[in-house]
Design a protein around this motif. Sequence first.
Motif, PDB file in Angstrom:
ATOM      1  N   GLY A   1       0.788  -1.226   0.000  1.00 10.99           N
ATOM      2  CA  GLY A   1       0.000   0.000   0.000  1.00 10.99           C
ATOM      3  C   GLY A   1       0.820   1.275   0.000  1.00 10.99           C
ATOM      4  O   GLY A   1       0.288   2.356  -0.240  1.00 10.99           O
TER       5      GLY A   1
ATOM      6  N   SER B   1      -0.076  -0.890  -5.159  1.00 11.58           N
ATOM      7  CA  SER B   1      -1.060  -0.645  -4.101  1.00 11.58           C
ATOM      8  C   SER B   1      -2.500  -0.968  -4.482  1.00 11.58           C
ATOM      9  O   SER B   1      -3.416  -0.706  -3.701  1.00 11.58           O
ATOM     10  CB  SER B   1      -0.972   0.812  -3.646  1.00 11.58           C
ATOM     11  OG  SER B   1      -1.322   1.682  -4.705  1.00 11.58           O
TER      12      SER B   1
ATOM     13  N   SER C   1      -4.346  -3.188  -1.889  1.00 16.70           N
ATOM     14  CA  SER C   1      -4.704  -2.452  -0.672  1.00 16.70           C
ATOM     15  C   SER C   1      -5.898  -1.540  -0.906  1.00 16.70           C
ATOM     16  O   SER C   1      -6.791  -1.440  -0.061  1.00 16.70           O
ATOM     17  CB  SER C   1      -3.512  -1.612  -0.196  1.00 16.70           C
ATOM     18  OG  SER C   1      -2.439  -2.441   0.140  1.00 16.70           O
TER      19      SER C   1
ATOM     20  N   TYR D   1      -9.011  -3.647  -1.188  1.00 18.98           N
ATOM     21  CA  TYR D   1      -9.364  -4.110   0.157  1.00 18.98           C
ATOM     22  C   TYR D   1     -10.171  -3.034   0.888  1.00 18.98           C
ATOM     23  O   TYR D   1     -11.218  -3.319   1.480  1.00 18.98           O
ATOM     24  CB  TYR D   1      -8.097  -4.458   0.943  1.00 18.98           C
ATOM     25  CG  TYR D   1      -8.354  -4.839   2.377  1.00 18.98           C
ATOM     26  CD1 TYR D   1      -8.760  -6.125   2.706  1.00 18.98           C
ATOM     27  CD2 TYR D   1      -8.194  -3.912   3.399  1.00 18.98           C
ATOM     28  CE1 TYR D   1      -9.004  -6.478   4.024  1.00 18.98           C
ATOM     29  CE2 TYR D   1      -8.436  -4.256   4.717  1.00 18.98           C
ATOM     30  CZ  TYR D   1      -8.842  -5.538   5.022  1.00 18.98           C
ATOM     31  OH  TYR D   1      -9.086  -5.883   6.329  1.00 18.98           O
ATOM     32  N   GLN D   2      -9.697  -1.801   0.834  1.00 18.90           N
ATOM     33  CA  GLN D   2     -10.409  -0.700   1.495  1.00 18.90           C
ATOM     34  C   GLN D   2     -11.794  -0.491   0.886  1.00 18.90           C
ATOM     35  O   GLN D   2     -12.759  -0.233   1.605  1.00 18.90           O
ATOM     36  CB  GLN D   2      -9.580   0.577   1.414  1.00 18.90           C
ATOM     37  CG  GLN D   2      -8.326   0.505   2.253  1.00 18.90           C
ATOM     38  CD  GLN D   2      -7.390   1.681   2.029  1.00 18.90           C
ATOM     39  OE1 GLN D   2      -7.722   2.637   1.343  1.00 18.90           O
ATOM     40  NE2 GLN D   2      -6.209   1.601   2.611  1.00 18.90           N
TER      41      GLN D   2
ATOM     42  N   ASP E   1      -6.607  -8.839   4.081  1.00 20.65           N
ATOM     43  CA  ASP E   1      -5.536  -7.973   3.600  1.00 20.65           C
ATOM     44  C   ASP E   1      -4.263  -8.804   3.629  1.00 20.65           C
ATOM     45  O   ASP E   1      -3.644  -8.984   4.671  1.00 20.65           O
ATOM     46  CB  ASP E   1      -5.410  -6.738   4.487  1.00 20.65           C
ATOM     47  CG  ASP E   1      -4.309  -5.793   4.031  1.00 20.65           C
ATOM     48  OD1 ASP E   1      -3.637  -6.079   3.014  1.00 20.65           O
ATOM     49  OD2 ASP E   1      -4.114  -4.762   4.698  1.00 20.65           O
TER      50      ASP E   1
ATOM     51  N   GLY F   1      -1.474  -8.119   2.073  1.00 19.79           N
ATOM     52  CA  GLY F   1      -0.281  -7.278   2.076  1.00 19.79           C
ATOM     53  C   GLY F   1       0.892  -7.912   1.365  1.00 19.79           C
ATOM     54  O   GLY F   1       0.800  -8.318   0.217  1.00 19.79           O
TER      55      GLY F   1
END
Length: 144
Positions: A13, A19, A22, A25-26, A41, A43
């Motif tokens: 992210g 990114s 990420s 995911y948000q 997440d 990552g």
Amino acid sequence: MICETRIICIGNGYIASDSAGSAVYQELQQMQLPPEIQLIDGGLAGLNLLPLLENIKRIIFVDNVSGYDEEGAVIVLDEQEVRTAFGNEQYGHDAGLPYVLNVAPRVCEGPPPDIIKLVGIEGTHNEDSIRAAAVLSLKLARGE
């Protein structure tokens, strides 16, 4: 209800070109997900993702891709396409997810997931591509 599907968003992210996972995911966190879908997440977890491939029917990964389509395009790769991206500049993440998928049959317990897909965003993402990837990930997770 038992979890049948995992959406695993991967990437860094803090680096714009990596990114997308990420950001998706948000976006997915803001949506109403059914209880049979688990949002994770991932990552930079790398091989630590392996236990998440066990005892599950469907896995949808979300990540950046490179060299498949125009900038900002949202694409879907099936498991075999991701596996063969190992060492291929089109995936662009060194070993990454292709390596995880190739190692999984050797170390994971139980049957493999029935379906593994990658929702990829080509290059730099924007609000529209993030939203499109989130919606597409959810559709695939539901088996649509």
